[in-house]
Every structure is written in C-alpha cells, then in structure tokens.
Scaffold this active site. Sequence first.
Site, PDB file in Angstrom:
ATOM      1  N   GLY A  90       0.798  -1.221   0.000  1.00 27.71           N
ATOM      2  CA  GLY A  90       0.000   0.000   0.000  1.00 27.71           C
ATOM      3  C   GLY A  90       0.829   1.268   0.000  1.00 27.71           C
ATOM      4  CE1 TYR A 125      -3.501   0.460   2.037  1.00 23.07           C
ATOM      5  CE2 TYR A 125      -4.203  -1.640   1.111  1.00 23.07           C
ATOM      6  CZ  TYR A 125      -3.638  -0.387   0.957  1.00 23.07           C
ATOM      7  OH  TYR A 125      -3.227   0.017  -0.294  1.00 23.07           O
ATOM      8  CE  LYS A 129      -2.819   2.747  -9.191  1.00 29.17           C
ATOM      9  NZ  LYS A 129      -4.159   3.230  -8.826  1.00 29.17           N
ATOM     10  CE  LYS A 145       0.353   3.459  -5.428  1.00 27.87           C
ATOM     11  NZ  LYS A 145      -0.682   4.445  -5.151  1.00 27.87           N
ATOM     12  CG  ASP A 167      -1.279   6.420  -7.760  1.00 32.11           C
ATOM     13  OD1 ASP A 167      -1.300   7.650  -7.576  1.00 32.11           O
ATOM     14  OD2 ASP A 167      -1.991   5.617  -7.125  1.00 32.11           O
ATOM     15  CG  ASN A 202      -0.461   7.843  -4.102  1.00 30.62           C
ATOM     16  OD1 ASN A 202       0.068   7.009  -4.837  1.00 30.62           O
ATOM     17  ND2 ASN A 202      -1.621   7.640  -3.532  1.00 30.62           N
ATOM     18  CD  GLU A 216      -4.442   6.460  -9.313  1.00 33.43           C
ATOM     19  OE1 GLU A 216      -4.406   5.615 -10.242  1.00 33.43           O
ATOM     20  OE2 GLU A 216      -4.669   6.143  -8.146  1.00 33.43           O
ATOM     21  CD  GLU A 223      -5.859   7.229  -4.313  1.00 31.79           C
ATOM     22  OE1 GLU A 223      -5.725   6.547  -5.341  1.00 31.79           O
ATOM     23  OE2 GLU A 223      -5.112   7.131  -3.329  1.00 31.79           O
ATOM     24  CG  ASP A 279     -12.681   5.595  -2.339  1.00 31.37           C
ATOM     25  OD1 ASP A 279     -11.479   5.279  -2.341  1.00 31.37           O
ATOM     26  OD2 ASP A 279     -13.450   5.304  -1.396  1.00 31.37           O
ATOM     27  CG  HIS A 297      -8.931   4.341  -5.007  1.00 31.30           C
ATOM     28  ND1 HIS A 297      -9.289   4.479  -3.677  1.00 31.30           N
ATOM     29  CD2 HIS A 297      -7.619   4.003  -5.002  1.00 31.30           C
ATOM     30  CE1 HIS A 297      -8.229   4.266  -2.915  1.00 31.30           C
ATOM     31  NE2 HIS A 297      -7.199   3.969  -3.693  1.00 31.30           N
TER      32      HIS A 297
HETATM   33  C1  LIG Z   1      -2.136   4.591   0.672  1.00 28.84           C
HETATM   34  C2  LIG Z   1      -2.813   3.772  -0.362  1.00 28.84           C
HETATM   35  O1  LIG Z   1      -2.274   2.482  -0.420  1.00 28.84           O
HETATM   36  C3  LIG Z   1      -2.701   4.427  -1.751  1.00 28.84           C
HETATM   37  O2  LIG Z   1      -1.364   4.407  -2.132  1.00 28.84           O
HETATM   38  C4  LIG Z   1      -3.575   3.673  -2.745  1.00 28.84           C
HETATM   39  O3  LIG Z   1      -4.901   3.846  -2.409  1.00 28.84           O
HETATM   40  C5  LIG Z   1      -3.296   4.102  -4.162  1.00 28.84           C
HETATM   41  O4  LIG Z   1      -3.280   5.472  -4.351  1.00 28.84           O
HETATM   42  C6  LIG Z   1      -4.121   3.417  -5.225  1.00 28.84           C
HETATM   43  O5  LIG Z   1      -4.392   4.049  -6.213  1.00 28.84           O
HETATM   44  O6  LIG Z   1      -4.440   2.259  -5.032  1.00 28.84           O
HETATM   45 MG   LIG Z   2      -3.932   6.036  -6.286  1.00 29.39          MG
END
Ligand SMILES: C[C@H](O)[C@@H](O)[C@@H](O)[C@H](O)C(=O)O
Ligand SMILES: [Mg+2]
Length: 495
Positions: free
Chosen positions: A24, A86, A272, A274, A302, A304, A328, A357, A380, A407
């Site tokens: 995550g 999580y 995807k 990061k 992504d 963030n 993203e 999200e 979301d 998301h």
């Molecule tokens: C903190 C979370 O894991 C996010 O990194 C997650 O929701 C992410 O942005 C996603 O697109 O899945």
């Molecule tokens: Mg994301």
Amino acid sequence: MVRGRICRLLVRDVRFPTSLGGHGSDAMREAQREREHKQGELEREKQASCGAGSPMRRWIPGPWDHDLSRRQTLNDCATQHTDPDYSAAYVVLETDAEDGLKGYGLTFTLGKGTEVVVCAVNALAHHVLNKDLRDIVGDFRGFYRQLTSDGQLRWIGPEKGVVHLATAALLNAVWDLWAKQEGKPLWKLLVDMDPRELLSCIDFRYITDVLTEEEAYEILQKGQVGKKEREGQMLMHGYPAYTTSCAWLGYSDDTLKQLCTEALKDGWTRFKVKVGADLQDDIRRCRLIRNMIGPEKTLMMDANQRWDVPEAVEWMSKLAEFKPLWIEEPTSPDDILGHAAISEALVPLGIGIATGEQCHNRVIFKQLLQAKALQFLQIDSCRLGSVNENLSVLLMAKKFEIPVCPHAGGVGLCELVQHLIIFDFISISASLENRMCEYVNHLHEHFRYPVVIKKASYMPPKDAGYSTEMKEESVKKHQYPHGEVWKKLLAAQEN
Ligand SMILES: C[C@H](O)[C@@H](O)[C@@H](O)[C@H](O)C(=O)O
Ligand SMILES: [Mg+2]
C-alpha cells in the site's frame, strides 16, 4: 421486503498492519532505504499477520513504528503514504425485524485516525437509530440530506473529511442491509431498480448546473436498452481489472520482478506503478516493468499528490517514453485548475490524468469534469457519501463521456466498488472502452464474501448484500489496540 427498525449500531476500529511489508505504500523511497538498512540488524521471525496473498510471509521490521520521533523522520523525508496500516471504521447495524440480518458498512483509513472516524460515526448515530428502514430507503434522498446537513456536524464538513467518511461507513451499512433484505447482491438491486427509484436516492443539490434530474432520467432510460445482454456479459466474463499489487513504491526491484512475473502468468494485462519520490528510481522501475510486460500491455502511473503543477509536467515528460495510459493524482486532489493545466500539457504526449480517491464529493468531481481536468474518473466507495453520491458521479461522468475507473487500493474497497462499476456498465455507461477497475491482492481473506477474480476480471458477486461483512474472527483479532494482533505488536515494540 424492506423491514425493521434500526435498534443497534456498533462501530469498531479495525487495523491490519500492512506497513510491515510495505504494502500500500507510495512515494517512500527514503523509507524503503531505511527499512533495508534496519532489516539486517533487526530481522526477527514472526508470523506475518498481513494475511495470505502477501509476498512477505515473515515479520520484517518496516517503517511501521509507534515511536513518534522515528515516524517524524520518515515523514520529513517523504510526504506521502509511507507506512499505511490498511484499516477501517467498521459499522454494524441491527434491526428488530428478527430475521437475523445485519447491515455491515465500512470506510477506509490508513491506521491512525480511525478512532476519529469511529467518533464521527457515533456522533451521527442518532440520525440512524430508531429509524424504520422502510422510511430511510423510501426517502433515501431526504435521509442522505439529513445525515450530511446536521445543523452542527456540518460545520466540520460539509460533505468532506472525517464526517463524510463516517457518512460513507454508515450509509454503506444501510445499503448492505437493504440489499440483504431484498436477497440480492447490491449491483443487482441497483440494476433492477427503475430509473425514478434510483434518482430518488440522489441528492442533486449543487450539481443541477451540469446535471438536472430530468437529464439523469434520460441517461438511465437510455441505459435500459440492452441491459439484459450486458448483465449476461458481466455474468459470463466479468468486469476488466488492473493490478496495483506488483509495484508499490516500498517494494524492491526483485520483489517487483517476482510479482510481475506471477501476475503475467495469472493473465494480468494492465499494471499500475507508483512513482514520484525520485526520478531516477522511477525511470529504472518503469523501464523494468515496461520491459517485462512488453509494449502492448497497459501501464498506469500513480504519484499520490507528490508534485506541484510545473513539476508534474516536467517529471511526466521524462516518463512519457514508458507510455503510461494515465498519471494518477499528480498534485493536490483539491487543485482543479492545476489538474486542468497538467491535462493540457500531458494529453498531447498521450498521457491522461486520473484522480478521485481523495476527491471530497460530487461538487469537486463536477468541477473536475467542467474544467476538463481529468480523462479518467476514479470513484471511491468509501470516501464519497456511499452509493447515493456515487450514483450522481457516475451519471455526471456519463454526461461528460469520461470513463470511470474506480479506486480500490485499500482494505475492502475492491469488495465494495465492484458492485458500483458492474452496475455502471449494465445501466449507465454501456461501454468497456478505456475502462477497468483497480484490484489489489491484500486482505480479502478477512471478508465473508471476498471478490472473485477470473482472467483478470471481477466476477459479479452472487451473495446478497454489499460484500462488506468481515469475518468476526478477523475483526476480533485486528481490533485496535486490544485485538490479539495489536497486543502482540505493541508489546514487541515496547521490548
Ligand atoms: C495509501 C494507499 O495504499 C494508496 O497508495 C492507494 O490507495 C493508491 O493510491 C491506489 O491508487 O491504489
Ligand atoms: Mg492512487
């Protein structure tokens, strides 16, 4: 048949220590370095409590740490989500109907702060308790309005932040209960509702300048054509998904390679990755993954919210060679015009903007659409005001012809949002072009009705409800701070 007065509301703080394995994580290169350094000196064998499907089976000390000073160091290095645990504020509703059915709802959090959401749910509880379920769903628009317009609580919103997350958790439980009483999975309950009934669940306040109720009605009426065939198509083939689980920023290159190899074997075609902490790392990781998946498969990135607007454009121009379908959350989720500027610069390079999200509500989505600030819209299920508000966003996206790609990176989000996107395909969008739903492979084993993925697609849930119910055993173990898992972790921390 809908029945019963809501006579009990219970809300619990449930946390899974996913940060132990870097699951995550986003924009956290420095934290990863620190973890690798610490691994040598601290490695201790422990049964991972992150569950099956996780690539880390052993307990490896990570950036997870309840020592505040150390957390601060990590947070100084990287401002994004370096160490998510999580978690969920988990709501259970009971009625006096004596049919044994309960409504389960949740909203997603990252660990700390779940207790604040729990507090907000309790603050809203009086709107739900002692209400007849028939009265709630008989005027769902009115009920939504009542919850989101509480004369005092709205000051700490309105329709955003903690109080809106709490609204989502509560309403998700109401929808679960309703669908269970009707004996249908939520997507099917929605598909079988006639357009006027669906509209009666939506609060159109603040969006009538782009979508009136009559326009929404026409969209839903058009959606009736071919519905049966599309339902059949979903039941046969499912809804296409993409995976985020190979390339969290906290994963080493070796882990990334291993997970990507497995995902390719399992038939995944959309991935995807990061990005956003360090450009050279991004180039290396994106090259690695693009080489592994080949030129034809789909790659998304992504960030963030990591960048300022000019930085986002500059950074993504350097990653354009890896042909991402979208970037993203390139910048602050509140910066509508910033997203528009980034879109304008990147769309000519073949890169779309995706966001949602952390989009507060339908009003922000409305403006993102009006400003042509996004090419992919990410609903979301736990941030917006449940199914009610998501319906309005799905309808606006249809009007603007922007594909919805939900998301789902969090606990339970896959379970919930699959219902919304399957309904969207059958009754609203009628298209799969440029559409897919996110999938992450964590924590499904804690749910009573976990998602079913076949050939990289979500198969429509068959059980009645919104797939929100967790196994009681899991909830007990992971309740914070007194569940067995946390007691052990916190004691280990102290020693
Ligand atoms: C903190 C979370 O894991 C996010 O990194 C997650 O929701 C992410 O942005 C996603 O697109 O899945
Ligand atoms: Mg994301």
